[in-house]
Design a protein around this motif. Structure first.
Motif, PDB file in Angstrom:
ATOM      1  N   GLY A   1      94.423  61.625  19.185  1.00 21.32           N
ATOM      2  CA  GLY A   1      95.249  61.783  18.006  1.00 21.32           C
ATOM      3  C   GLY A   1      94.578  62.644  16.966  1.00 21.32           C
ATOM      4  N   ALA A   2      95.338  62.945  15.931  1.00 22.11           N
ATOM      5  CA  ALA A   2      94.789  63.702  14.802  1.00 22.11           C
ATOM      6  C   ALA A   2      95.629  63.394  13.580  1.00 22.11           C
ATOM      7  CB  ALA A   2      94.816  65.195  15.100  1.00 22.11           C
TER       8      ALA A   2
ATOM      9  N   VAL B   1     100.546  61.788  11.233  1.00 27.65           N
ATOM     10  CA  VAL B   1      99.787  61.474  12.446  1.00 27.65           C
ATOM     11  C   VAL B   1     100.412  62.158  13.663  1.00 27.65           C
ATOM     12  CG1 VAL B   1      98.872  59.618  13.889  1.00 27.65           C
ATOM     13  CG2 VAL B   1      99.233  59.219  11.463  1.00 27.65           C
ATOM     14  N   TYR B   2      99.556  62.714  14.497  1.00 30.83           N
ATOM     15  CA  TYR B   2      99.988  63.342  15.754  1.00 30.83           C
ATOM     16  C   TYR B   2      99.248  62.688  16.898  1.00 30.83           C
ATOM     17  CZ  TYR B   2     101.660  66.971  12.587  1.00 30.83           C
ATOM     18  OH  TYR B   2     102.297  67.629  11.584  1.00 30.83           O
ATOM     19  N   ARG B   3      99.891  62.651  18.088  1.00 28.01           N
ATOM     20  CA  ARG B   3      99.253  62.002  19.236  1.00 28.01           C
ATOM     21  C   ARG B   3      99.662  62.695  20.526  1.00 28.01           C
ATOM     22  NH1 ARG B   3     100.481  56.038  19.029  1.00 28.01           N
ATOM     23  NH2 ARG B   3     102.550  56.719  19.611  1.00 28.01           N
TER      24      ARG B   3
END
Lengths: 74, 265
Positions: free
Chosen positions: A6-7, A69-71
């Motif tokens: 994630g980031a 949030v990204y995943r």
């Protein structure tokens, strides 16, 4: 099942540096920057980006909604 | 894997809801108000009822809620939000009407409006933020201030003999026949935030079915008023507020699901 990576992206200028995301991050990814933003707050950033799993805990507890949030499946 | 490969629109998991305006929230760092604002707007977005929702902003820290929530809102005199909501709901029975109130607004100045709106069973939702203090005016003692808790008007701690007992208004309204859904939640941890969001969703569903009043208390922090850092105040809240204000559902579908007398004493 593959590991999740994630980031997060923090809106630095809106962050108030309350540290609630840092305490609630299960992967210890987040820390407060030593620099300050325009309002004088130490904003949140990913200190250890490789540990982030994209669980979004930081984003949902953020009172100011500054974290996106990204995943992905690694 | 490079961070730039993760940060792509198709990998998005969670972001600020578009129903919050671009205005920067006026709350102190770490204040639970912002989290609850986002949750209410996320629920409104999920239910696709932006055009049908009317909020009533209170007097208190969240008096400027209408600047932050991109829905129709009205402003009520101190404590009178349930009365204003009653009027709006009776004019437009199919709209979703909610009030957003703090403990000084709801449990002190607006006690009569709150109790009677609940007793009449108005089809509205009350979102009640309890931080045990008058936050906006400088941390004065509120009816919900705990025994022994210091505030600017009780510098030696609340003394039950001269200042009375903390008012547990949620336990009171749960016993009224007009309420359908009564619960107490918190927003200081991810798990609690998820539960609170479910409770807000349920409250709006109750309103859709016109089953009566839905009442959500959210135990929150006031780190400025309590003179603590945001995370210290969350720990203090768990240790001191939760024993007096235990979390959980009190009334679901019009039936009391908890031993209220145990919590009242």
């Amino acid at each position: 099942m593959g590991k999740m990576r994630g980031a997060i992206v923090v809106d630095n200028e809106r962050c108030k540096g309350c540290e609630v995301c840092m305490v609630n991050c299960p992967a210890d990814t987040i820390a407060m920057a030593s620099e300050v933003n325009g309002k004088g707050y130490h904003y949140a950033y990913m200190e250890k980006p490789e540990t982030c799993t994209g669980c979004a805990n930081c984003s949902i507890v953020c009172p100011d909604g500054v974290i996106t949030v990204y995943r992905v499946k690694a | 894997m490079d961070i730039k490969e993760i940060i792509k629109p198709e990998n998005l998991v969670h972001q600020r809801t578009s129903l919050m305006t671009d205005a920067t929230l006026s709350y102190c760092p770490g204040c639970g108000h912002g989290t609850v604002h986002h949750l209410v707007m996320e629920v409104v977005e999920e239910m696709e009822i932006q055009e049908q929702t009317i909020g009533i902003a209170p007097v208190g820290c969240s008096v400027l809620a209408y600047d932050f929530m991109d829905i129709d809102m009205s402003q009520a005199a101190h404590g009178r939000a349930p009365a204003v909501a009653t009027g709006i709901k009776r004019l437009w029975p199919d709209k979703f009407v909610f009030t957003y109130q703090g403990d000084g607004d709801l449990a002190a100045i607006g006690t009569a409006e709150t109790i009677h709106a609940c007793n009449r069973g108005e089809d509205i939702t009350i979102i009640f933020i309890n931080n045990g203090i008058y936050g906006m005016t400088g941390g004065q003692m509120a009816p919900t201030t705990l025994e022994g808790m210091k505030s600017s008007t009780s510098p030696y701690g609340r003394d039950l003999q001269s200042m009375g007992h903390p008012l547990k208004i949620t336990e009171l309204v749960a016993q009224l026949p007009g309420t359908n859904f009564v619960t107490r939640q918190a927003v200081h941890k991810p798990g609690n935030v998820r539960k609170t969001k479910k409770a807000i969703r349920k409250a709006f569903e109750v309103q859709r079915e016109k089953k009566g009043m839905s009442f959500i208390e959210i135990v929150s922090n006031c780190n400025s008023g309590w003179k603590m850092s945001p995370n210290e105040s969350n720990v203090w809240m768990e240790e001191h507020m939760f024993p007096s204000y235990p979390l959980g559902d009190m009334k679901v579908d019009g039936k009391i699901v908890k031993d209220l007398m145990k919590d009242l004493v």
